[in-house]
Design a protein around this motif. Structure first.
Motif, PDB file in Angstrom:
ATOM      1  N   VAL A  47       0.820  -1.203   0.000  1.00 57.24           N
ATOM      2  CA  VAL A  47       0.000   0.000   0.000  1.00 57.24           C
ATOM      3  C   VAL A  47       0.862   1.265   0.000  1.00 57.24           C
ATOM      4  CG1 VAL A  47      -1.963  -1.105   1.107  1.00 57.24           C
ATOM      5  CG2 VAL A  47      -0.212  -0.032   2.527  1.00 57.24           C
ATOM      6  N   GLU A  94      -5.331  -1.008  -8.332  1.00 58.50           N
ATOM      7  CA  GLU A  94      -5.900   0.049  -7.495  1.00 58.50           C
ATOM      8  C   GLU A  94      -7.180   0.533  -8.157  1.00 58.50           C
ATOM      9  OE1 GLU A  94      -3.522   2.963  -5.199  1.00 58.50           O
ATOM     10  OE2 GLU A  94      -4.458   4.462  -6.522  1.00 58.50           O
ATOM     11  N   TYR A 133      -8.732   2.487   1.464  1.00 59.05           N
ATOM     12  CA  TYR A 133      -8.110   3.759   1.856  1.00 59.05           C
ATOM     13  C   TYR A 133      -9.181   4.753   2.282  1.00 59.05           C
ATOM     14  CZ  TYR A 133      -5.036   7.850   1.577  1.00 59.05           C
ATOM     15  OH  TYR A 133      -4.297   8.988   1.857  1.00 59.05           O
ATOM     16  N   TYR A 137      -5.472   6.823   5.612  1.00 60.74           N
ATOM     17  CA  TYR A 137      -4.954   5.544   6.092  1.00 60.74           C
ATOM     18  C   TYR A 137      -5.431   4.393   5.210  1.00 60.74           C
ATOM     19  CZ  TYR A 137      -3.807   7.938  10.474  1.00 60.74           C
ATOM     20  OH  TYR A 137      -3.299   8.789  11.404  1.00 60.74           O
ATOM     21  N   TRP A 138      -4.591   3.351   5.153  1.00 56.34           N
ATOM     22  CA  TRP A 138      -4.974   2.093   4.517  1.00 56.34           C
ATOM     23  C   TRP A 138      -5.438   1.119   5.603  1.00 56.34           C
ATOM     24  CZ3 TRP A 138      -5.637   1.324  -0.520  1.00 56.34           C
ATOM     25  CH2 TRP A 138      -4.953   2.141  -1.424  1.00 56.34           C
ATOM     26  N   TYR A 177     -14.708   3.786   1.813  1.00 57.90           N
ATOM     27  CA  TYR A 177     -13.355   3.968   1.298  1.00 57.90           C
ATOM     28  C   TYR A 177     -13.372   4.711  -0.041  1.00 57.90           C
ATOM     29  CZ  TYR A 177     -12.511   0.345   4.759  1.00 57.90           C
ATOM     30  OH  TYR A 177     -12.466  -0.366   5.929  1.00 57.90           O
TER      31      TYR A 177
END
Length: 207
Positions: A47, A94, A133, A137-138, A177
Motif C-alpha cells: 500500500v 488500485e 483507503y 490511512y490504509w 473507502y
C-alpha cells in the motif's frame, strides 16, 4: 512435470504469507507513523507509494457506479511475470473513485487454456489480499488463499457444463473507502506463475 503434495502445500502456505498476515477482528490503519507497528495486521509494502501500478506488475482502474446491475472493476496481468520490488510476487490493482460505495474485492487466477481439466483445476493455486483507503490511512480488508474448485456438470431438469472455480472473494467487502488496492498471485501446479485478475464488484443488482 508432477509436483509433490508436500511442495504444493508449502507453496500454498507461501501464497498466504505473501498476501498479508492473519485477519484482525478490527481493521488496522497504516499511516506514515505506524508502518512498522502494523506489519502483521497489514502488509504495508503493498500500500506504499512505491507500488507500480503499470503492466506487468499492476494497473489502476476508475470505477463508475452501475445503475440497476452489478459490475466488476478490475485489472488483469498481461502474463505471470509480475514481481515488483515494493510488493513482491503480486499483481496489484488500485480501484479509484469509489466514493464510499460498498465494494466486494476478489482475486481470480487465469489458466493458460480454457479447456482446463479437473486435475488441472485442482492444481491451480490462487491467493489475494485487499486494502481500503480512507482519511489518509490504509485498512486491511482480509486475505484469501485457495486451490481451484472443480464443479461437475449438472444433470436433471437443469443441466450445465462442468467448470473450474478460480475466482474467490476476499473478506466480506467494505464501504466508506475512496479507493481499494487488491493484490493477487496465481500458480499452476503450485510452481508456474499464471495470469491473475484482481479487483472489486459493486452494485445493488436489478432495480
Amino acid at each position: 512435470m508432477r509436483t509433490s503434495p508436500t511442495f504444493a502445500l508449502l507453496f500454498a502456505a507461501s501464497l498466504a504469507t505473501a498476501c498479508g498476515g492473519p485477519l484482525e477482528d478490527e481493521p488496522q490503519p497504516v499511516g506514515e507513523e505506524s508502518l512498522g507497528s502494523q506489519e502483521q495486521g497489514v502488509d504495508e509494502s503493498c500500500v506504499g507509494s512505491g507500488v507500480v501500478l503499470a503492466q506487468p506488475d499492476g494497473t489502476s482502474v476508475t470505477a463508475s457506479y452501475p445503475r440497476c446491475s452489478y459490475a466488476d472493476f478490475s485489472g488483469t496481468s498481461t502474463d505471470g511475470t509480475y514481481d515488483q520490488t515494493s510488493c513482491p510476487r503480486r499483481f496489484v490493482t488500485e480501484i479509484t473513485n469509489l466514493n464510499g460505495t460498498y465494494a466486494r474485492p476478489f482475486v481470480e487466477a487465469i489458466p493458460s487454456t480454457s479447456n482446463i481439466t479437473e486435475s488441472g483445476c485442482k492444481g491451480m493455486l490462487v491467493a489475494g489480499a485487499a486494502f481500503g483507503y480512507a482519511n489518509g490511512y490504509w485498512y486491511s480488508l482480509g486475505n484469501v488463499s485457495a486451490a481451484g474448485i472443480w464443479h461437475p456438470a449438472g444433470t436433471g431438469p437443469i443441466s450445465f457444463p462442468a467448470y473450474c472455480q478460480l475466482r474467490f472473494n476476499i473478506g466480506s467487502g467494505g464501504s466508506g473507502y475512496s479507493k481499494f488496492r487488491v493484490t493477487g498471485i496465481g500458480a499452476a501446479l503450485g510452481v508456474f506463475p499464471t495470469r491473475v485478475r484482481t479487483g472489486v464488484n459493486i452494485g445493488n443488482g436489478p432495480c
